[in-house]
Design a protein around this motif. Structure first.
Motif, PDB file in Angstrom:
ATOM      1  N   TRP A   1       1.045  30.888-103.189  1.00 33.27           N
ATOM      2  CA  TRP A   1       2.669  30.791-103.732  1.00 33.27           C
ATOM      3  C   TRP A   1       2.252  28.906-105.112  1.00 33.27           C
ATOM      4  O   TRP A   1       2.901  29.405-106.567  1.00 33.27           O
ATOM      5  CB  TRP A   1       3.671  30.923-103.819  1.00 33.27           C
ATOM      6  CG  TRP A   1       4.910  30.321-103.898  1.00 33.27           C
ATOM      7  CD1 TRP A   1       5.436  31.933-103.809  1.00 33.27           C
ATOM      8  CD2 TRP A   1       5.916  29.492-104.369  1.00 33.27           C
ATOM      9  NE1 TRP A   1       7.045  31.473-104.119  1.00 33.27           N
ATOM     10  CE2 TRP A   1       6.816  29.908-104.655  1.00 33.27           C
ATOM     11  CE3 TRP A   1       5.048  27.996-103.801  1.00 33.27           C
ATOM     12  CZ2 TRP A   1       8.191  28.963-105.030  1.00 33.27           C
ATOM     13  CZ3 TRP A   1       6.042  26.861-104.625  1.00 33.27           C
ATOM     14  CH2 TRP A   1       8.002  27.810-105.006  1.00 33.27           C
TER      15      TRP A   1
ATOM     16  N   PHE B   1       2.807  28.536-109.332  1.00 31.35           N
ATOM     17  CA  PHE B   1       3.899  27.585-108.774  1.00 31.35           C
ATOM     18  C   PHE B   1       3.525  26.532-110.432  1.00 31.35           C
ATOM     19  O   PHE B   1       4.555  26.373-111.620  1.00 31.35           O
ATOM     20  CB  PHE B   1       4.731  26.951-108.456  1.00 31.35           C
ATOM     21  CG  PHE B   1       5.552  26.165-108.168  1.00 31.35           C
ATOM     22  CD1 PHE B   1       6.834  26.101-108.257  1.00 31.35           C
ATOM     23  CD2 PHE B   1       5.650  24.257-108.727  1.00 31.35           C
ATOM     24  CE1 PHE B   1       7.888  25.192-108.317  1.00 31.35           C
ATOM     25  CE2 PHE B   1       6.343  23.470-108.420  1.00 31.35           C
ATOM     26  CZ  PHE B   1       7.243  24.237-109.048  1.00 31.35           C
TER      27      PHE B   1
ATOM     28  N   SER C   1       8.123  31.930-107.545  1.00 25.68           N
ATOM     29  CA  SER C   1       7.912  30.923-108.341  1.00 25.68           C
ATOM     30  C   SER C   1       8.267  30.007-109.787  1.00 25.68           C
ATOM     31  O   SER C   1       8.432  29.444-110.056  1.00 25.68           O
ATOM     32  CB  SER C   1       6.573  30.676-108.219  1.00 25.68           C
ATOM     33  OG  SER C   1       5.581  31.695-108.878  1.00 25.68           O
TER      34      SER C   1
ATOM     35  N   ALA D   1      10.686  27.163-110.219  1.00 25.56           N
ATOM     36  CA  ALA D   1      10.206  26.510-110.992  1.00 25.56           C
ATOM     37  C   ALA D   1      11.164  25.469-111.844  1.00 25.56           C
ATOM     38  O   ALA D   1      11.166  24.656-112.336  1.00 25.56           O
ATOM     39  CB  ALA D   1       9.166  26.278-111.985  1.00 25.56           C
TER      40      ALA D   1
END
Length: 361
Positions: free
Chosen positions: A11, A15, A135, A139
């Motif tokens: 992840w 990300f 992710s 973000a």
């Protein structure tokens, strides 16, 4: 606990590369003001990023399936971190263009690596892909929360990203071998009708996801002059995060294909309603349905290809579908040059394409 560590690692690396490309949707505003950029110049930055991303995605996917995740992430994280550092050290529009182009070639290894880890180590696939692809919404949410700081300190953002990617390199250097699937497997046919059509759907989705992320804030601030643009973008970002609930749970109830079709239809409806009505809370639902189609589509592609070819199939899908990401920012910029309303219609074109093709799968 081991499953959590494996997934958390996947992840985080996803990300970071999404944080880098998503940030331009906000950083483009202060940069445009500082360097007096046109709408076409704003869009060209992400277009060049996706030139590199598209060209390198298939080679990276084949490399990962043949040689494993570890080597790909080591090369990608180390080299891309120093490319991004250039923006902090030598801030100018030309350096930004070159850095985004080169970084596109390098960070395209990270998402196929994450998909490989998840497809080999975790199940059910649609659930973990849904969480993995959360992710991107997270973000955008983080960027919306720090948007005020990015106005003043956008150069520092690239320094922090350099440190983060360099940290990934050192973590990966000592990564246990079990985190990656290193066994070479024979390639199966990856160009069946179902895979090709799914990738075409993904192309329109890329146009939507990254066209919206790159242009929503500039639309609100520079062209439609919304009085509460920061709140709208925050609600949109919260909607993106909430899309994970749709993409990770709903496919188990109605199937991936129907989730994709429902999301595309609602995206089109909400996009036009937001700019016609100026009802602020609609941006939350626009966020939900501008991303809830992503992981169900990727899940279909990986299932059609088989998990032994998960990185290769996603790599090929990126090469083809990211053409949508490549063309969307600059195409929308060209449309805006004639009319902001034409820009909105241009943005929605990807959704219409994907929805039409989805009925052929």
């Amino acid at each position: 606990m081991q499953r959590f560590k494996i997934f958390a690692y996947s992840w985080v690396i996803t990300f970071l590369q999404l944080l880098f490309r998503s940030a331009w949707g906000i950083i483009s505003v202060p940069v445009a003001m500082e360097f007096h950029l046109t709408s076409v110049q704003i869009g060209l930055v992400l277009t060049l990023f996706y030139v590199g991303y598209v060209i390198s995605s298939t080679p990276w996917g084949l490399f990962i399936d043949s040689h494993g995740v570890r080597h790909a992430i080591l090369i990608s994280s180390l080299s891309s971190s120093f490319i991004i550092l250039l923006i902090f050290l030598f801030p100018s529009y030309d350096v930004i263009l070159i850095s985004y182009l080169l970084a596109g070639f390098l960070v395209s290894a990270l998402f196929p690596s994450s998909v490989k880890i998840v497809s080999v180590k975790l199940s059910p696939l649609y659930f973990y892909l849904g969480i993995l692809e959360s992710s991107a919404p997270f973000a955008v949410l983080l960027l919306s929360l720090i948007s005020g700081l990015l106005y003043e300190y956008w150069r520092i953002f690239y320094l922090l990203l350099f440190v983060s990617l360099l940290s990934v390199f050192f973590i990966t250097l000592f990564m246990e071998e079990e985190y990656a699937s290193r066994k070479r497997r024979e390639m199966r046919l990856l160009f069946t009708k179902a895979i090709i059509l799914s990738i075409l759907v993904r192309s329109g989705e890329m146009w939507i996801s990254w066209g919206t992320t790159a242009w929503l804030f500039p639309f609100l601030v520079l062209y439609f002059h919304f009085s509460c643009s920061s709140l709208i973008f925050l609600l949109f970002s919260l909607g993106l995060v909430s899309s994970t609930a749709v993409s990770s749970k709903l496919p188990g109830l109605i199937g991936e294909k129907k989730v994709v079709q429902l999301s595309l239809f609602l995206y089109i409806l909400l996009l036009f309603l937001l700019f016609l009505s100026r009802i602020v809370w609609l941006s939350f639902f626009l966020g939900v349905f501008s991303f809830s189609f992503r992981s169900p589509t990727d899940s279909m592609i990986v299932k059609f290809a088989g998990k032994e070819n998960s990185s290769s199939s996603i790599g090929i899908a990126n090469t083809i579908s990211q053409v949508g990401s490549l063309l969307a920012p600059v195409s929308i910029g060209l449309a805006v040059k004639f009319s902001p309303v034409l820009g909105i219609f241009t943005l929605s074109g990807g959704a219409f394409l994907s929805l039409a093709v989805s009925f052929l799968i």
